[in-house]
Design a protein around this motif. Structure first.
Motif, PDB file in Angstrom:
ATOM      1  N   LEU A   1       0.796  -1.229   0.000  1.00 14.76           N
ATOM      2  CA  LEU A   1       0.000   0.000   0.000  1.00 14.76           C
ATOM      3  C   LEU A   1       0.827   1.277   0.000  1.00 14.76           C
ATOM      4  N   GLY A   2       2.141   1.157   0.014  1.00 18.33           N
ATOM      5  CA  GLY A   2       2.974   2.349   0.075  1.00 18.33           C
ATOM      6  C   GLY A   2       3.030   2.912   1.482  1.00 18.33           C
ATOM      7  N   HIS A   3       3.369   4.175   1.580  1.00 15.94           N
ATOM      8  CA  HIS A   3       3.484   4.818   2.886  1.00 15.94           C
ATOM      9  C   HIS A   3       2.099   5.181   3.436  1.00 15.94           C
ATOM     10  N   ILE A   4       2.053   5.398   4.741  1.00 16.06           N
ATOM     11  CA  ILE A   4       0.817   5.831   5.388  1.00 16.06           C
ATOM     12  C   ILE A   4       0.367   7.168   4.805  1.00 16.06           C
ATOM     13  N   ASP A   5      -0.923   7.269   4.471  1.00 24.16           N
ATOM     14  CA  ASP A   5      -1.506   8.531   4.018  1.00 24.16           C
ATOM     15  C   ASP A   5      -1.814   9.362   5.265  1.00 24.16           C
ATOM     16  N   LEU A   6      -0.868  10.178   5.650  1.00 31.20           N
ATOM     17  CA  LEU A   6      -0.992  10.895   6.913  1.00 31.20           C
ATOM     18  C   LEU A   6      -2.080  11.962   6.878  1.00 31.20           C
ATOM     19  N   ARG A   7      -2.256  12.611   5.746  1.00 33.03           N
ATOM     20  CA  ARG A   7      -3.307  13.638   5.673  1.00 33.03           C
ATOM     21  C   ARG A   7      -4.683  13.008   5.845  1.00 33.03           C
ATOM     22  N   ALA A   8      -4.864  11.832   5.290  1.00 29.33           N
ATOM     23  CA  ALA A   8      -6.141  11.128   5.469  1.00 29.33           C
ATOM     24  C   ALA A   8      -6.297  10.665   6.917  1.00 29.33           C
TER      25      ALA A   8
END
Length: 313
Positions: free
Chosen positions: A170-177
């Motif tokens: 999934l790649g890196h954590i979507d921090l803004r979400a």
């Protein structure tokens, strides 16, 4: 005070593979006696293989018979984790400090926990406590792949909103979400590698964010580097601290016994009470309010902003 903490002799009772490269180590009193109490977010200093390393406690504080830590077999390790993985075995004894906590779980109606890799260890204990308090909590947990992510079944059993983010899928954590639309009163706790912490600090509300670091960040210092004097009230000594040394090193050179470990201002083992004077705080543990109060300082990195300090040393 941390410099007066007693050391513990602990028995390695059990070692368990929790994920690829991650061992949990259960430590108990050799005579089965209860261990000193701790709270979620606490860590201890483990003396093993000629090294002193900090490990967060990831067990249950209600279990006073044992401490549990999680240890990653880090290829770039300076030797501590490698020794745990290759030399330490059940039945051996180790020396450790009593637990101390500079990453405590504050009261809040809601929590967001953001973990990266072995940074899950303190957050596991926090999630357990949040569930016990009946607070709403979410966790976003990233790792290299699913096989490297420890304690996932244990986390899933706690009943919170758990999102796993294996990087290879999934790649890196979507921090803004993850940080979007936080309910009022939510506190954000983050532990993991430096790039994750930096990314979280760039987008999270500073007043809601609490972080724990594996290593001190690189910062450009602009404080005064000149020499200063330190009166060590408890020992009756006065030290001159030069521009190229620390209070800790000066104290050691004078023959004073001072606890220390990381020497980067991130572990808290050298925290010392300030009796007079103004510290130039350079640690990454104390809060802005604690810096302003000036009641204690980390003598491995912090200096003097008033020409002279009086310390409880």
């Amino acid at each position: 005070m941390s410099e007066h903490e007693s050391e513990l002799t602990l028995l390695v009772r059990r070692m368990t593979w929790e994920a690829d490269g991650v061992l949990s180590v259960e430590l108990a009193h050799p005579d089965g006696k209860p261990l000193p109490a701790w709270t979620p977010g606490a860590h201890l200093d483990l003396h093993t293989g000629g090294h002193v390393r900090q490990y967060s406690l990831c067990g249950d504080p209600r279990n006073t018979s044992a401490y549990r830590i999680g240890v990653l077999n880090e290829p770039s390790s300076r030797g501590g984790s490698r020794h745990v993985h290759t030399k330490l075995r059940p039945g051996q004894t180790v020396t450790a400090s009593e637990p101390r906590n500079h990453f405590a779980l504050e009261d809040a109606p809601c929590y967001l926990f953001i973990a990266g890799g072995i940074g899950i260890t303190p957050l596991l204990a926090m999630a357990r406590e949040a569930a016990r308090r009946g607070a709403d909590w979410r966790m976003v947990y990233g790792g290299r792949n699913r096989g490297s992510m420890a304690f996932t079944d244990e986390l899933a059993s706690l009943g919170g909103d758990l999102t796993l983010v294996p990087q290879d899928e999934l790649g890196h954590i979507d921090l803004r979400a993850a940080l979007g639309g936080l309910p009022d009163g939510t506190l954000v706790y983050c532990c993991g590698p430096a790039p994750l912490l930096a990314a979280v600090e760039a987008v999270a509300p500073a007043d809601r964010l609490r972080v724990e670091r594996f290593a001190a960040p690189v910062v450009e210092r602009t404080g005064d580097e000149s020499a200063f004097e330190v009166e060590c009230r408890a020992s009756g000594r006065t030290l001159s601290v030069g521009p190229d040394t620390s209070i800790l090193r000066a104290a050691e050179a004078a023959g004073l016994s001072v606890s220390s470990s990381c020497q980067e201002g991130i572990c808290g083992s050298c925290e010392t009470r300030v009796l007079d004077g103004t510290p130039d705080h350079r640690d990454f543990l104390l809060s802005e309010a604690e810096h302003a109060a000036g009641a204690s300082m980390m003598i491995c990195v912090s200096r003097c902003a008033s020409g002279r300090l009086v310390l409880d040393l």
